[in-house]
Scaffold this motif. Structure first.
Motif, PDB file in Angstrom:
ATOM      1  N   LYS A  74       0.821  -1.202   0.000  1.00  0.00           N
ATOM      2  CA  LYS A  74       0.000   0.000   0.000  1.00  0.00           C
ATOM      3  C   LYS A  74       0.857   1.255   0.000  1.00  0.00           C
ATOM      4  N   LEU A  75       1.954   1.212   0.744  1.00  0.00           N
ATOM      5  CA  LEU A  75       2.858   2.352   0.784  1.00  0.00           C
ATOM      6  C   LEU A  75       3.521   2.575  -0.574  1.00  0.00           C
ATOM      7  N   MET A  76       3.969   1.504  -1.221  1.00  0.00           N
ATOM      8  CA  MET A  76       4.649   1.639  -2.505  1.00  0.00           C
ATOM      9  C   MET A  76       3.711   2.085  -3.619  1.00  0.00           C
ATOM     10  N   HIS A  77       2.400   1.903  -3.470  1.00  0.00           N
ATOM     11  CA  HIS A  77       1.434   2.370  -4.464  1.00  0.00           C
ATOM     12  C   HIS A  77       1.027   3.820  -4.245  1.00  0.00           C
ATOM     13  N   SER A  78       1.434   4.414  -3.157  1.00  0.00           N
ATOM     14  CA  SER A  78       0.939   5.740  -2.796  1.00  0.00           C
ATOM     15  C   SER A  78       1.542   6.831  -3.684  1.00  0.00           C
ATOM     16  N   GLY A  79       0.873   7.967  -3.700  1.00  0.00           N
ATOM     17  CA  GLY A  79       1.308   9.108  -4.493  1.00  0.00           C
ATOM     18  C   GLY A  79       2.633   9.704  -4.064  1.00  0.00           C
ATOM     19  N   PRO A  80       2.904   9.838  -2.758  1.00  0.00           N
ATOM     20  CA  PRO A  80       4.196  10.396  -2.347  1.00  0.00           C
ATOM     21  C   PRO A  80       5.387   9.554  -2.803  1.00  0.00           C
ATOM     22  N   VAL A  81       5.229   8.238  -2.847  1.00  0.00           N
ATOM     23  CA  VAL A  81       6.321   7.379  -3.312  1.00  0.00           C
ATOM     24  C   VAL A  81       6.545   7.603  -4.802  1.00  0.00           C
ATOM     25  N   LYS A  82       5.458   7.717  -5.564  1.00  0.00           N
ATOM     26  CA  LYS A  82       5.594   7.994  -7.000  1.00  0.00           C
ATOM     27  C   LYS A  82       6.285   9.342  -7.214  1.00  0.00           C
ATOM     28  N   ALA A  83       5.926  10.343  -6.433  1.00  0.00           N
ATOM     29  CA  ALA A  83       6.546  11.663  -6.563  1.00  0.00           C
ATOM     30  C   ALA A  83       8.034  11.604  -6.229  1.00  0.00           C
TER      31      ALA A  83
END
Length: 135
Positions: free
Chosen positions: A35-44
């Protein structure tokens, strides 16, 4: 540890872990890492790192002999991309997406011209990647 749990009579089912700060609770069997790796902040964060790496490669790339246009120069053909691979965001730096561009890999590793003379490589991509690695 398993023996201690069995002796106390508790079943080994869903186990929640509660953090001390903020009262945040998550279940360990739901894959919070996914869930953390799918989040927007990780993508940013991945996009920012890939962009920074691409900018350093553009800065290190050799200049081309393009007098009229820079459309086919190596510097204009280095781009960062971010996409989902499996369960996580992965950043890529694409070099020479345009097939008419000056050959970046020839500049990287060296080449022989038509007269047979050897031109040594500049290794600009290798130097940037080596400077970014964690030691």
């Amino acid at each position: 540890m398993a023996r201690r749990v069995a002796q106390s009579g508790q079943a080994r089912g869903k186990q929640n872990i509660r953090f001390q700060k903020g009262g945040f609770t998550f279940a360990t069997d739901q894959g919070f890492e996914t869930k953390l790796m799918h989040s927007g902040p990780v993508k940013a964060l991945v996009a920012e790192k890939a962009g920074r790496l691409a900018a350093r490669m553009v800065k290190a790339a050799p200049l081309g002999p393009h007098v009229t246009t820079d459309e086919y120069a190596i510097k204009k053909n280095i781009h960062p991309y971010v996409e989902m691979v499996g369960d996580e965001w992965v950043g890529f730096v694409v070099v020479e997406e345009n097939e008419h561009a000056r050959h970046a890999m020839l500049q990287e590793r060296g080449y022989r011209d038509r007269a047979g003379r050897r031109h040594r490589g500049r290794f600009f991509m290798k130097q940037v990647l080596e400077s970014e690695r964690v030691t």
